[in-house]
Design a protein around this motif. Structure first.
Motif, PDB file in Angstrom:
ATOM      1  N   MET A  24       0.825  -1.204   0.000  1.00  0.00           N
ATOM      2  CA  MET A  24       0.000   0.000   0.000  1.00  0.00           C
ATOM      3  C   MET A  24       0.866   1.264   0.000  1.00  0.00           C
ATOM      4  O   MET A  24       0.573   2.234  -0.689  1.00  0.00           O
ATOM      5  CB  MET A  24      -0.927   0.012   1.222  1.00  0.00           C
ATOM      6  N   ALA A  25       1.957   1.239   0.756  1.00  0.00           N
ATOM      7  CA  ALA A  25       2.846   2.401   0.842  1.00  0.00           C
ATOM      8  C   ALA A  25       3.477   2.725  -0.503  1.00  0.00           C
ATOM      9  O   ALA A  25       3.730   3.894  -0.818  1.00  0.00           O
ATOM     10  CB  ALA A  25       3.932   2.152   1.885  1.00  0.00           C
ATOM     11  N   SER A  26       3.713   1.711  -1.319  1.00  0.00           N
ATOM     12  CA  SER A  26       4.347   1.930  -2.623  1.00  0.00           C
ATOM     13  C   SER A  26       3.446   2.707  -3.580  1.00  0.00           C
ATOM     14  O   SER A  26       3.915   3.226  -4.596  1.00  0.00           O
ATOM     15  CB  SER A  26       4.721   0.583  -3.258  1.00  0.00           C
ATOM     16  N   LEU A  27       2.166   2.820  -3.247  1.00  0.00           N
ATOM     17  CA  LEU A  27       1.220   3.514  -4.116  1.00  0.00           C
ATOM     18  C   LEU A  27       1.071   4.990  -3.769  1.00  0.00           C
ATOM     19  O   LEU A  27       0.532   5.765  -4.559  1.00  0.00           O
ATOM     20  CB  LEU A  27      -0.162   2.853  -4.027  1.00  0.00           C
ATOM     21  N   LEU A  28       1.532   5.390  -2.586  1.00  0.00           N
ATOM     22  CA  LEU A  28       1.253   6.730  -2.085  1.00  0.00           C
ATOM     23  C   LEU A  28       2.180   7.787  -2.678  1.00  0.00           C
ATOM     24  O   LEU A  28       3.319   7.515  -3.045  1.00  0.00           O
ATOM     25  CB  LEU A  28       1.370   6.758  -0.561  1.00  0.00           C
ATOM     26  N   GLN A  33       2.871  10.195   2.050  1.00  0.00           N
ATOM     27  CA  GLN A  33       3.910   9.582   2.880  1.00  0.00           C
ATOM     28  C   GLN A  33       4.267  10.504   4.038  1.00  0.00           C
ATOM     29  O   GLN A  33       4.463  10.055   5.175  1.00  0.00           O
ATOM     30  CB  GLN A  33       5.146   9.286   2.026  1.00  0.00           C
ATOM     31  N   GLU A  34       4.351  11.801   3.764  1.00  0.00           N
ATOM     32  CA  GLU A  34       4.677  12.766   4.814  1.00  0.00           C
ATOM     33  C   GLU A  34       3.569  12.828   5.862  1.00  0.00           C
ATOM     34  O   GLU A  34       3.841  12.905   7.061  1.00  0.00           O
ATOM     35  CB  GLU A  34       4.900  14.146   4.196  1.00  0.00           C
ATOM     36  N   ARG A  35       2.313  12.802   5.410  1.00  0.00           N
ATOM     37  CA  ARG A  35       1.185  12.802   6.345  1.00  0.00           C
ATOM     38  C   ARG A  35       1.233  11.581   7.245  1.00  0.00           C
ATOM     39  O   ARG A  35       1.004  11.669   8.451  1.00  0.00           O
ATOM     40  CB  ARG A  35      -0.138  12.849   5.580  1.00  0.00           C
ATOM     41  N   ALA A  36       1.540  10.435   6.660  1.00  0.00           N
ATOM     42  CA  ALA A  36       1.644   9.207   7.461  1.00  0.00           C
ATOM     43  C   ALA A  36       2.776   9.325   8.479  1.00  0.00           C
ATOM     44  O   ALA A  36       2.628   8.915   9.631  1.00  0.00           O
ATOM     45  CB  ALA A  36       1.878   8.005   6.545  1.00  0.00           C
ATOM     46  N   GLY A  37       3.872   9.901   8.046  1.00  0.00           N
ATOM     47  CA  GLY A  37       5.032  10.031   8.919  1.00  0.00           C
ATOM     48  C   GLY A  37       4.802  10.935  10.118  1.00  0.00           C
ATOM     49  O   GLY A  37       5.499  10.821  11.129  1.00  0.00           O
ATOM     50  N   ARG A  38       3.837  11.845  10.005  1.00  0.00           N
ATOM     51  CA  ARG A  38       3.559  12.762  11.114  1.00  0.00           C
ATOM     52  C   ARG A  38       2.699  12.127  12.206  1.00  0.00           C
ATOM     53  O   ARG A  38       2.548  12.707  13.283  1.00  0.00           O
ATOM     54  CB  ARG A  38       2.869  14.025  10.579  1.00  0.00           C
ATOM     55  N   LEU A  39       2.145  10.957  11.937  1.00  0.00           N
ATOM     56  CA  LEU A  39       1.317  10.282  12.939  1.00  0.00           C
ATOM     57  C   LEU A  39       2.216   9.618  13.977  1.00  0.00           C
ATOM     58  O   LEU A  39       3.194   8.940  13.638  1.00  0.00           O
ATOM     59  CB  LEU A  39       0.406   9.251  12.277  1.00  0.00           C
ATOM     60  N   ALA A  40       1.888   9.792  15.232  1.00  0.00           N
ATOM     61  CA  ALA A  40       2.780   9.382  16.320  1.00  0.00           C
ATOM     62  C   ALA A  40       2.852   7.877  16.521  1.00  0.00           C
ATOM     63  O   ALA A  40       3.910   7.348  16.872  1.00  0.00           O
ATOM     64  CB  ALA A  40       2.336  10.058  17.623  1.00  0.00           C
ATOM     65  N   PHE A  41       1.743   7.178  16.301  1.00  0.00           N
ATOM     66  CA  PHE A  41       1.696   5.754  16.625  1.00  0.00           C
ATOM     67  C   PHE A  41       1.777   4.900  15.358  1.00  0.00           C
ATOM     68  O   PHE A  41       1.182   5.235  14.320  1.00  0.00           O
ATOM     69  CB  PHE A  41       0.415   5.423  17.389  1.00  0.00           C
ATOM     70  N   ILE A  42       2.522   3.794  15.460  1.00  0.00           N
ATOM     71  CA  ILE A  42       2.739   2.917  14.308  1.00  0.00           C
ATOM     72  C   ILE A  42       1.415   2.423  13.731  1.00  0.00           C
ATOM     73  O   ILE A  42       1.218   2.412  12.511  1.00  0.00           O
ATOM     74  CB  ILE A  42       3.627   1.716  14.703  1.00  0.00           C
ATOM     75  N   GLN A  43       0.509   2.010  14.598  1.00  0.00           N
ATOM     76  CA  GLN A  43      -0.770   1.485  14.125  1.00  0.00           C
ATOM     77  C   GLN A  43      -1.539   2.538  13.333  1.00  0.00           C
ATOM     78  O   GLN A  43      -2.106   2.241  12.275  1.00  0.00           O
ATOM     79  CB  GLN A  43      -1.623   1.003  15.300  1.00  0.00           C
ATOM     80  N   ASP A  44      -1.532   3.775  13.811  1.00  0.00           N
ATOM     81  CA  ASP A  44      -2.211   4.856  13.096  1.00  0.00           C
ATOM     82  C   ASP A  44      -1.559   5.109  11.739  1.00  0.00           C
ATOM     83  O   ASP A  44      -2.249   5.340  10.741  1.00  0.00           O
ATOM     84  CB  ASP A  44      -2.185   6.140  13.924  1.00  0.00           C
ATOM     85  N   CYS A  50      -2.751   2.213   4.597  1.00  0.00           N
ATOM     86  CA  CYS A  50      -3.604   1.193   3.972  1.00  0.00           C
ATOM     87  C   CYS A  50      -4.905   1.770   3.433  1.00  0.00           C
ATOM     88  O   CYS A  50      -5.346   1.399   2.347  1.00  0.00           O
ATOM     89  CB  CYS A  50      -3.885   0.072   4.961  1.00  0.00           C
ATOM     90  N   ARG A  51      -5.508   2.693   4.157  1.00  0.00           N
ATOM     91  CA  ARG A  51      -6.774   3.228   3.629  1.00  0.00           C
ATOM     92  C   ARG A  51      -6.544   4.147   2.436  1.00  0.00           C
ATOM     93  O   ARG A  51      -7.364   4.184   1.518  1.00  0.00           O
ATOM     94  CB  ARG A  51      -7.593   3.905   4.716  1.00  0.00           C
ATOM     95  N   ARG A  52      -5.417   4.855   2.407  1.00  0.00           N
ATOM     96  CA  ARG A  52      -5.127   5.685   1.239  1.00  0.00           C
ATOM     97  C   ARG A  52      -4.683   4.830   0.051  1.00  0.00           C
ATOM     98  O   ARG A  52      -5.042   5.102  -1.095  1.00  0.00           O
ATOM     99  CB  ARG A  52      -4.034   6.707   1.579  1.00  0.00           C
ATOM    100  N   GLY A  53      -3.914   3.798   0.328  1.00  0.00           N
ATOM    101  CA  GLY A  53      -3.513   2.892  -0.746  1.00  0.00           C
ATOM    102  C   GLY A  53      -4.715   2.188  -1.354  1.00  0.00           C
ATOM    103  O   GLY A  53      -4.828   2.061  -2.588  1.00  0.00           O
ATOM    104  N   MET A  54      -5.637   1.726  -0.517  1.00  0.00           N
ATOM    105  CA  MET A  54      -6.842   1.076  -1.023  1.00  0.00           C
ATOM    106  C   MET A  54      -7.700   2.057  -1.814  1.00  0.00           C
ATOM    107  O   MET A  54      -8.274   1.695  -2.840  1.00  0.00           O
ATOM    108  CB  MET A  54      -7.633   0.479   0.141  1.00  0.00           C
ATOM    109  N   LEU A  55      -7.786   3.301  -1.357  1.00  0.00           N
ATOM    110  CA  LEU A  55      -8.526   4.315  -2.115  1.00  0.00           C
ATOM    111  C   LEU A  55      -7.948   4.449  -3.520  1.00  0.00           C
ATOM    112  O   LEU A  55      -8.690   4.512  -4.514  1.00  0.00           O
ATOM    113  CB  LEU A  55      -8.465   5.660  -1.392  1.00  0.00           C
ATOM    114  N   ARG A  56      -6.642   4.494  -3.611  1.00  0.00           N
ATOM    115  CA  ARG A  56      -5.990   4.622  -4.916  1.00  0.00           C
ATOM    116  C   ARG A  56      -6.290   3.412  -5.808  1.00  0.00           C
ATOM    117  O   ARG A  56      -6.553   3.568  -7.013  1.00  0.00           O
ATOM    118  CB  ARG A  56      -4.475   4.792  -4.741  1.00  0.00           C
TER     119      ARG A  56
END
Length: 202
Positions: A24-28, A33-44, A50-56
């Motif tokens: 999923m990350a390979s699609l973003l 990627q930067e937005r994901a990186g700003r989230l504090a917790f790994i699960q988040d 995954c939800r952005r990759g699936m949207l794509r």
């Protein structure tokens, strides 16, 4: 993946933790990627990816464009849209579950909430529920109150996404068609531009 169909729309449900995060990350895009990186917790971070990759992937199947080449624009309220496309879409998530709806041209909105106890339920209901629904809310059991509240809340969110406005500033007289479905502890509402909306309780 198709949870239900309504008004010629397919409502899709995905369990995010079951997806391949690296794929999923390979699609973003870099900004995703930067937005994901700003989230504090790994699960988040992983669930966002995954939800952005699936949207794509879903939008790619509707546009015949490569998933990693899709370009998004964002409104003042953060509503995403596809650049140079009439396709309309909406997504929502709650915990491990994401839901999606895609339309060829009509504005759509979707919201999901996993029902859970709320300490300020009565106060929240007073702010969210219309007066006719509020009357039945106060006369029913505690479990049924949760169902009524989350149906009202998800409808409000879904309509706000259609109108691209703040949840508490939207017009209650706008032309929407709204449906709400309950699956176990999940409440899902979908709204589209239409004639004056009708509501269906759980």
């Amino acid at each position: 993946m198709i949870l239900f169909e309504w008004n010629d729309l397919k409502i899709l449900r995905v369990e995010l933790d079951a997806l391949d995060v690296k794929a999923m990350a390979s699609l973003l895009s870099s900004d995703e990627q930067e937005r994901a990186g700003r989230l504090a917790f790994i699960q988040d971070r992983e669930r966002f990816i995954c939800r952005r990759g699936m949207l794509r992937l879903l939008l790619s199947s509707h546009t015949n464009l490569e998933a990693n080449k899709l370009l998004f624009a964002y409104s003042m309220h953060g509503k995403p849209s596809l650049v140079n496309s009439s396709i309309q879409f909406s997504l929502s998530h709650s915990q491990n579950v994401a839901v999606y709806v895609i339309s060829p041209s009509v504005h759509v909105g979707i919201d999901i909430e996993i029902m859970r106890p709320l300490t300020e339920l009565n106060n929240l209901a007073e702010k969210v529920l219309p007066k006719d629904v509020l009357a039945s809310f106060h006369q029913t059991s505690a479990e049924k109150k949760l169902e009524i509240f989350f149906a009202g809340w998800t409808q409000l969110e879904a309509r706000a996404k259609v109108a691209d406005t703040d949840i508490f500033q939207q017009s209650t007289t706008g032309e929407f068609l709204t449906t709400t479905k309950c699956f176990s502890k999940e409440t899902i509402s979908v709204a589209v531009e239409a004639h004056p909306f009708s509501k269906q309780a759980c």
